[in-house]
Design a protein around this motif. Sequence first.
Motif, PDB file in Angstrom:
ATOM      1  N   VAL A 284       4.440  66.001 -66.662  1.00 18.40           N
ATOM      2  CA  VAL A 284       3.907  64.933 -65.817  1.00 18.40           C
ATOM      3  C   VAL A 284       2.800  65.541 -64.972  1.00 18.40           C
ATOM      4  N   PRO A 285       1.592  64.976 -64.980  1.00 17.12           N
ATOM      5  CA  PRO A 285       0.493  65.537 -64.194  1.00 17.12           C
ATOM      6  C   PRO A 285       0.872  65.670 -62.718  1.00 17.12           C
ATOM      7  N   TYR A 286       0.306  66.682 -62.078  1.00 16.41           N
ATOM      8  CA  TYR A 286       0.610  66.966 -60.681  1.00 16.41           C
ATOM      9  C   TYR A 286       0.375  65.732 -59.802  1.00 16.41           C
ATOM     10  N   ALA A 287      -0.792  65.093 -59.943  1.00 15.62           N
ATOM     11  CA  ALA A 287      -1.101  63.921 -59.120  1.00 15.62           C
ATOM     12  C   ALA A 287      -0.140  62.771 -59.414  1.00 15.62           C
ATOM     13  N   ALA A 288       0.200  62.561 -60.702  1.00 14.15           N
ATOM     14  CA  ALA A 288       1.124  61.492 -61.062  1.00 14.15           C
ATOM     15  C   ALA A 288       2.506  61.745 -60.479  1.00 14.15           C
ATOM     16  N   CYS A 289       2.899  63.017 -60.378  1.00 14.44           N
ATOM     17  CA  CYS A 289       4.189  63.359 -59.795  1.00 14.44           C
ATOM     18  C   CYS A 289       4.231  62.954 -58.321  1.00 14.44           C
ATOM     19  N   LEU A 290       3.154  63.236 -57.591  1.00 13.54           N
ATOM     20  CA  LEU A 290       3.102  62.861 -56.176  1.00 13.54           C
ATOM     21  C   LEU A 290       3.075  61.342 -56.012  1.00 13.54           C
ATOM     22  N   VAL A 291       2.385  60.656 -56.906  1.00 13.18           N
ATOM     23  CA  VAL A 291       2.342  59.189 -56.844  1.00 13.18           C
ATOM     24  C   VAL A 291       3.731  58.609 -57.092  1.00 13.18           C
ATOM     25  N   GLN A 292       4.435  59.136 -58.103  1.00  9.25           N
ATOM     26  CA  GLN A 292       5.788  58.660 -58.363  1.00  9.25           C
ATOM     27  C   GLN A 292       6.699  58.934 -57.175  1.00  9.25           C
ATOM     28  N   MET A 293       6.577  60.109 -56.578  1.00  9.69           N
ATOM     29  CA  MET A 293       7.361  60.453 -55.396  1.00  9.69           C
ATOM     30  C   MET A 293       7.154  59.411 -54.294  1.00  9.69           C
ATOM     31  N   PHE A 294       5.898  59.036 -54.063  1.00  6.30           N
ATOM     32  CA  PHE A 294       5.599  58.051 -53.026  1.00  6.30           C
ATOM     33  C   PHE A 294       6.248  56.708 -53.345  1.00  6.30           C
ATOM     34  N   PHE A 295       6.057  56.201 -54.560  1.00  4.77           N
ATOM     35  CA  PHE A 295       6.541  54.859 -54.874  1.00  4.77           C
ATOM     36  C   PHE A 295       8.070  54.791 -54.896  1.00  4.77           C
ATOM     37  N   VAL A 296       8.732  55.820 -55.400  1.00  6.71           N
ATOM     38  CA  VAL A 296      10.194  55.793 -55.429  1.00  6.71           C
ATOM     39  C   VAL A 296      10.751  55.711 -54.018  1.00  6.71           C
ATOM     40  N   HIS A 297      10.275  56.577 -53.117  1.00 10.79           N
ATOM     41  CA  HIS A 297      10.803  56.588 -51.760  1.00 10.79           C
ATOM     42  C   HIS A 297      10.347  55.370 -50.963  1.00 10.79           C
ATOM     43  N   ALA A 298       9.111  54.921 -51.167  1.00  9.08           N
ATOM     44  CA  ALA A 298       8.613  53.764 -50.425  1.00  9.08           C
ATOM     45  C   ALA A 298       9.351  52.490 -50.830  1.00  9.08           C
ATOM     46  N   LEU A 299       9.539  52.282 -52.123  1.00  9.06           N
ATOM     47  CA  LEU A 299      10.216  51.072 -52.579  1.00  9.06           C
ATOM     48  C   LEU A 299      11.694  51.085 -52.200  1.00  9.06           C
ATOM     49  N   THR A 300      12.303  52.259 -52.146  1.00 10.65           N
ATOM     50  CA  THR A 300      13.681  52.344 -51.663  1.00 10.65           C
ATOM     51  C   THR A 300      13.755  51.921 -50.203  1.00 10.65           C
ATOM     52  N   ALA A 301      12.789  52.361 -49.386  1.00  8.08           N
ATOM     53  CA  ALA A 301      12.755  51.958 -47.979  1.00  8.08           C
ATOM     54  C   ALA A 301      12.513  50.456 -47.841  1.00  8.08           C
ATOM     55  N   VAL A 302      11.631  49.897 -48.678  1.00  8.94           N
ATOM     56  CA  VAL A 302      11.376  48.455 -48.632  1.00  8.94           C
ATOM     57  C   VAL A 302      12.639  47.679 -48.993  1.00  8.94           C
ATOM     58  N   GLU A 303      13.347  48.131 -50.025  1.00  7.75           N
ATOM     59  CA  GLU A 303      14.559  47.416 -50.440  1.00  7.75           C
ATOM     60  C   GLU A 303      15.600  47.402 -49.329  1.00  7.75           C
ATOM     61  N   SER A 304      15.772  48.535 -48.665  1.00  2.75           N
ATOM     62  CA  SER A 304      16.715  48.591 -47.564  1.00  2.75           C
ATOM     63  C   SER A 304      16.302  47.625 -46.450  1.00  2.75           C
ATOM     64  N   GLY A 305      14.997  47.571 -46.160  1.00  5.47           N
ATOM     65  CA  GLY A 305      14.522  46.653 -45.129  1.00  5.47           C
ATOM     66  C   GLY A 305      14.689  45.196 -45.528  1.00  5.47           C
ATOM     67  N   VAL A 306      14.472  44.871 -46.802  1.00  6.51           N
ATOM     68  CA  VAL A 306      14.652  43.493 -47.258  1.00  6.51           C
ATOM     69  C   VAL A 306      16.119  43.074 -47.129  1.00  6.51           C
ATOM     70  N   LEU A 307      17.037  43.972 -47.442  1.00  7.75           N
ATOM     71  CA  LEU A 307      18.465  43.643 -47.287  1.00  7.75           C
ATOM     72  C   LEU A 307      18.797  43.364 -45.825  1.00  7.75           C
ATOM     73  N   LEU A 308      18.191  44.123 -44.915  1.00  8.61           N
ATOM     74  CA  LEU A 308      18.398  43.850 -43.487  1.00  8.61           C
ATOM     75  C   LEU A 308      17.823  42.484 -43.118  1.00  8.61           C
ATOM     76  N   ALA A 309      16.620  42.168 -43.604  1.00  6.52           N
ATOM     77  CA  ALA A 309      16.014  40.869 -43.305  1.00  6.52           C
ATOM     78  C   ALA A 309      16.863  39.727 -43.849  1.00  6.52           C
ATOM     79  N   MET A 310      17.439  39.906 -45.033  1.00  6.71           N
ATOM     80  CA  MET A 310      18.293  38.870 -45.610  1.00  6.71           C
ATOM     81  C   MET A 310      19.575  38.699 -44.807  1.00  6.71           C
ATOM     82  N   ALA A 311      20.120  39.793 -44.278  1.00  2.97           N
ATOM     83  CA  ALA A 311      21.315  39.697 -43.439  1.00  2.97           C
ATOM     84  C   ALA A 311      21.001  38.944 -42.150  1.00  2.97           C
ATOM     85  N   CYS A 312      19.850  39.232 -41.541  1.00  7.85           N
ATOM     86  CA  CYS A 312      19.452  38.509 -40.326  1.00  7.85           C
ATOM     87  C   CYS A 312      19.233  37.030 -40.627  1.00  7.85           C
TER      88      CYS A 312
END
Length: 320
Positions: free
Chosen positions: A97-125
């Motif tokens: 996996v290219p070095y730059a693509a690895c960093l991009v995947q790292m960003f999207f995996v962690h960012a989307l996990t954080a978004v999902e957690s926040g959406v679950l909180l918004a749905m609970a509220c």
Amino acid sequence: MAEAPQPNSTFSRPAFFILTGLPGLGGAQAWLTLVFGPMYLLSLLGNGALLAVVHADTALHQPMFLLLAVLAATDLGLATSVAPGLLAVLWLGPRPVPYAACLVQMFFVHALTAVESGVLLAMACDRAVAVGRPLHYPVLVTKARVGYAALALALKAVAIVVPFPLLVARFGHFRARTIAHAYCAHMAVVELVVGDTRANNLYGLALSLAVSSVDILGITGSYGLIAHAVLRLPTREARAKAFGTCSSHVGVILAFYVPGLFSYLTHRFGRRTVPKPVHILLSNVYLLLPPALNPLIYGARTKQIRGRLLETFTPSRSRF
């Protein structure tokens, strides 16, 4: 193709990394495609169908269903950021996996996990307001506010996750090019770094604790308010109906947080007792199981969506 790190040897910043999948399983890991392949297919079909239904049916353009659409879009992104590469590694063996693509995947995996957690909180509220203050719900929760909340969650995720690839990019030397993982997880890449990685370790730990703790506390508080409001209802039928409207969301929360917390605890505190292939397997289940289950849970438990899906996919009978 994959090289083992040699003592006292270093590599300058590589043009690519090599993902190995689950170390120690060899060719047997190809059988795991029979698990993760259907998970990804369910994610694509289920979340795609939910988005299509919510988009097509104007009666579903309400805050609760718009939040569900945000969750479905997040699930699609999260599953797609991991599954194609994971399936390729499991089926074909270690892949570059290219070095730059690895960093991009790292960003999207962690960012989307954080978004999902926040959406679950918004749905609970959202459910807490709907159950606790039903007369004020149309005023307090509007489509515009749902849009603002989704934008805020995306901006928050970008702000807190951007440091991950930046903290890795500052290093110029690595012990090896081989990542003993199925995707470019932050800590899996940091293990290869030559240099002082305390900032990476502390930021990763602080971010995991802060984001998860705040969202879990918010969800717990919201359901505490829901339980208090429901128990004050006069009849058993009314209480059962109110709890029923929240049951699907509870199932989604459990599907996301239970494997996530188990994976986190085994990584932080169970390295000596839990084999690394098990930890890596759990981390992939954590990312792919919720996107596969969420559409099934909501499709089965939400009457409006279930009815619209049946109407869409059931052939209409000819009338004579």
